[in-house]
Design a protein around this motif. Structure first.
Motif, PDB file in Angstrom:
ATOM      1  N   ARG A  28      12.998  -4.646  23.501  1.00 30.78           N
ATOM      2  CA  ARG A  28      12.807  -4.381  24.927  1.00 30.78           C
ATOM      3  C   ARG A  28      14.154  -4.089  25.595  1.00 30.78           C
ATOM      4  NH1 ARG A  28      11.334  -8.770  29.562  1.00 30.78           N
ATOM      5  NH2 ARG A  28      11.931  -7.418  31.293  1.00 30.78           N
ATOM      6  N   ALA A  29      15.181  -4.861  25.252  1.00 28.52           N
ATOM      7  CA  ALA A  29      16.507  -4.636  25.833  1.00 28.52           C
ATOM      8  C   ALA A  29      17.033  -3.247  25.489  1.00 28.52           C
ATOM      9  CB  ALA A  29      17.470  -5.707  25.347  1.00 28.52           C
ATOM     10  N   SER A 157      10.398  -2.197  35.515  1.00 27.23           N
ATOM     11  CA  SER A 157       9.792  -1.480  34.402  1.00 27.23           C
ATOM     12  C   SER A 157       8.453  -2.114  34.065  1.00 27.23           C
ATOM     13  CB  SER A 157      10.698  -1.518  33.164  1.00 27.23           C
ATOM     14  OG  SER A 157      10.815  -2.848  32.688  1.00 27.23           O
ATOM     15  N   ILE A 158       7.650  -1.379  33.299  1.00 28.72           N
ATOM     16  CA  ILE A 158       6.453  -1.977  32.713  1.00 28.72           C
ATOM     17  C   ILE A 158       6.906  -2.872  31.562  1.00 28.72           C
ATOM     18  CG2 ILE A 158       4.448  -1.484  31.256  1.00 28.72           C
ATOM     19  CD1 ILE A 158       3.817  -1.049  34.106  1.00 28.72           C
ATOM     20  N   VAL A 159       6.474  -4.121  31.609  1.00 26.92           N
ATOM     21  CA  VAL A 159       6.823  -5.090  30.565  1.00 26.92           C
ATOM     22  C   VAL A 159       5.542  -5.439  29.816  1.00 26.92           C
ATOM     23  CG1 VAL A 159       7.809  -7.348  30.056  1.00 26.92           C
ATOM     24  CG2 VAL A 159       8.701  -6.003  31.974  1.00 26.92           C
ATOM     25  N   GLU A 160       5.558  -5.236  28.516  1.00 27.82           N
ATOM     26  CA  GLU A 160       4.380  -5.520  27.697  1.00 27.82           C
ATOM     27  C   GLU A 160       4.792  -6.346  26.489  1.00 27.82           C
ATOM     28  OE1 GLU A 160       0.548  -3.190  25.723  1.00 27.82           O
ATOM     29  OE2 GLU A 160       2.309  -2.061  26.376  1.00 27.82           O
ATOM     30  N   TYR A 167       0.412 -17.091  20.602  1.00 32.33           N
ATOM     31  CA  TYR A 167       0.556 -16.794  22.027  1.00 32.33           C
ATOM     32  C   TYR A 167      -0.132 -15.474  22.374  1.00 32.33           C
ATOM     33  CZ  TYR A 167       4.085 -20.444  21.734  1.00 32.33           C
ATOM     34  OH  TYR A 167       4.729 -21.633  21.513  1.00 32.33           O
ATOM     35  N   TYR A 168      -0.755 -15.445  23.558  1.00 33.97           N
ATOM     36  CA  TYR A 168      -1.420 -14.239  24.023  1.00 33.97           C
ATOM     37  C   TYR A 168      -0.389 -13.192  24.436  1.00 33.97           C
ATOM     38  CZ  TYR A 168      -5.405 -17.449  24.386  1.00 33.97           C
ATOM     39  OH  TYR A 168      -6.384 -18.372  24.123  1.00 33.97           O
ATOM     40  N   GLY A 169      -0.809 -11.939  24.393  1.00 36.46           N
ATOM     41  CA  GLY A 169       0.013 -10.863  24.910  1.00 36.46           C
ATOM     42  C   GLY A 169      -0.215 -10.688  26.402  1.00 36.46           C
ATOM     43  N   PHE A 170       0.701  -9.968  27.071  1.00 35.55           N
ATOM     44  CA  PHE A 170       0.535  -9.735  28.503  1.00 35.55           C
ATOM     45  C   PHE A 170       1.122  -8.386  28.895  1.00 35.55           C
ATOM     46  CE2 PHE A 170       4.532 -12.187  28.189  1.00 35.55           C
ATOM     47  CZ  PHE A 170       5.416 -11.331  28.834  1.00 35.55           C
ATOM     48  N   PRO A 383       3.650   5.818  30.287  1.00 35.33           N
ATOM     49  CA  PRO A 383       4.808   6.695  30.475  1.00 35.33           C
ATOM     50  C   PRO A 383       6.114   6.019  30.055  1.00 35.33           C
ATOM     51  CG  PRO A 383       3.340   6.892  32.350  1.00 35.33           C
ATOM     52  CD  PRO A 383       2.790   5.783  31.492  1.00 35.33           C
ATOM     53  N   THR A 384       6.868   6.713  29.243  1.00 30.97           N
ATOM     54  CA  THR A 384       8.087   6.136  28.695  1.00 30.97           C
ATOM     55  C   THR A 384       9.083   5.761  29.787  1.00 30.97           C
ATOM     56  OG1 THR A 384       7.782   7.451  26.687  1.00 30.97           O
ATOM     57  CG2 THR A 384       9.970   6.536  27.055  1.00 30.97           C
ATOM     58  N   ASP A 385       9.163   6.579  30.855  1.00 34.64           N
ATOM     59  CA  ASP A 385      10.138   6.272  31.903  1.00 34.64           C
ATOM     60  C   ASP A 385       9.775   5.017  32.690  1.00 34.64           C
ATOM     61  OD1 ASP A 385       8.006   7.339  33.323  1.00 34.64           O
ATOM     62  OD2 ASP A 385       9.227   8.734  34.501  1.00 34.64           O
ATOM     63  N   LEU A 386       8.517   4.570  32.587  1.00 35.00           N
ATOM     64  CA  LEU A 386       8.150   3.283  33.178  1.00 35.00           C
ATOM     65  C   LEU A 386       8.538   2.126  32.263  1.00 35.00           C
ATOM     66  CD1 LEU A 386       4.664   3.861  34.841  1.00 35.00           C
ATOM     67  CD2 LEU A 386       6.808   3.275  35.977  1.00 35.00           C
TER      68      LEU A 386
END
Length: 397
Positions: A28-29, A157-160, A167-170, A383-386
């Motif tokens: 993510r970083a 940003s969109i964090v997924e 653990y559940y995903g979010f 979208p990648t830019d998000l």
């Protein structure tokens, strides 16, 4: 409504072969690196220009860091290794951003806490728009409008996070380069979102105080329903929580909790339509003119709506009554606010509409009045830019 098109990315492709929280945080970083490094450089320049001493902020940040679950601490450390920035400024950015903005705003300047930000609303199915007079077959809706200071130095940003271990995903929209989550929906359909209340205890050390962004992330990772989320909160001493109003929704139930550590009390508001800004309604708390004005406006708008849906909640997030500035729901800079105080004034950084029981969210990274909503779904192409924070960054450079 913008559906994902153009250059899109599925996060499952990005984190292929990443089996630990640290590995996923590192990936993510790498995605968010440009946006985070820009933000830290901007903050470092402001810190230097205003001769802000980081020592006390850094001490608070490091003590707060000790309160994290081990998996979140490992994620933070993995992210920190990726960014080519001043490590002290980055740590303050992650754990003491509001306090830093108060310092940069100077004496008498606005800050993230005074007046506070964010306007949230929750609507249960009986008040939602229906077809043919029947109660709609949907979960409760939750609006989260996120206001922050810093004049854009908190990129979004969109964090997924897909499921990992037990653990559940979010999925959410939140700050690039941090491990805290202030709203989101998990892969079980549990929604959690908060507003901050300035009503914390002074006798609880940062090392043992469970931060709001930590609480919400833990709820999303560990709970599948509103009932489980409430049981999770009850398993922790209320005095060790941070003060907030917490909106919870799943496929069938929605509730608002006023978490008051000063009184060691959690008050429940399960009305069909609930809105909160930054003061308690069922408990005692500080109350600014901004908080009162924004909540009253949100109530007026909600009361005027016969059948509420995602679109109507979005119009609340876009509302400019009593603005520009601190008193409107969609918050813009006041033209007369001069530097350095302008750095402390809150503006709307993101808006999101969630539905309990659904992995689909509508989001905007910035003022919702200026942007098309983008609909994102857990596990889908986005979208990648998000994902990278580039959409935020391009509007500010």
């Amino acid at each position: 409504m913008n559906e994902p098109d153009g250059d899109t990315t599925a996060y499952s492709d990005v984190i292929a072969d990443s089996e630990t929280f640290a590995d996923r945080a590192r990936r993510r970083a790498e995605l968010e690196r440009e946006a985070v490094e820009w933000a830290i450089d901007e903050l470092e320049s402001e810190i230097t220009a205003q001769n802000v001493v980081l020592g006390p902020l850094l001490e608070y940040a490091r003590r707060s860091r000790a309160s994290l679950p081990e998996r979140h601490r490992r994620a933070y450390e993995a992210m920190a290794e990726v960014f080519d920035v001043d490590s002290d400024v980055y740590e303050v950015y992650v754990f003491a951003y509001a306090e830093l903005c108060e310092e940069l705003a100077g004496e008498g300047g606005r800050s993230e806490k005074h007046p506070q930000g964010c306007t949230n609303a929750l609507v249960i199915p009986s008040r939602l728009e229906s077809n043919g007079g029947e109660t709609p077959d949907t979960g409760p809706l939750v609006l989260k409008s996120r206001d922050i200071s810093g004049r854009g130095t908190r990129p979004k940003s969109i964090v997924e996070q897909p499921p990992i271990d037990d653990y559940y995903g979010f999925l959410t929209v939140d700050t690039c380069g941090t491990i805290s989550i202030y709203k989101g929906v998990n892969d079980q359909g549990l929604v959690a979102a908060n507003t901050y209340i300035d009503c914390n205890r002074d006798d609880v050390a940062p090392e043992t105080q469970l931060r709001n962004g930590t609480v919400i992330r833990m709820l999303l990772e560990e709970c599948a329903t509103v009932a489980e989320a409430r049981a999770f909160l009850e398993s922790h001493p209320t005095r060790q929580l941070m003060s907030q109003t917490l909106f919870l929704a799943d496929g069938t139930e929605g509730v608002l909790l006023e978490i008051d550590p000063a009184a060691e009390r959690i008050a429940v508001d399960d009305d069909p339509v609930v809105t909160r800004t930054n003061h308690f309604v069922r408990s005692a708390s500080t109350e600014t003119a901004s908080s009162t004005t924004r909540r009253q406006r949100a109530l007026e708008l909600l009361d005027s709506m016969d059948g509420i849906n995602r679109d109507k909640l979005w119009t609340i997030a876009q509302d400019h009554e009593n603005g520009p500035g601190d008193d409107s729901i969609c918050r813009h800079p006041e033209p007369e606010t001069d530097e350095p105080h302008a750095f402390g004034q809150l503006t709307t950084a993101s808006a999101a509409v969630f539905e309990g029981g659904s992995p689909v969210i509508d989001i905007a990274t910035g003022n919702p009045c200026e942007l098309e909503r983008t609909r994102c779904a857990f596990g889908d192409e986005i979208p990648t830019d998000l994902r990278t924070g580039q959409r935020w960054l391009e509007r500010r450079q």
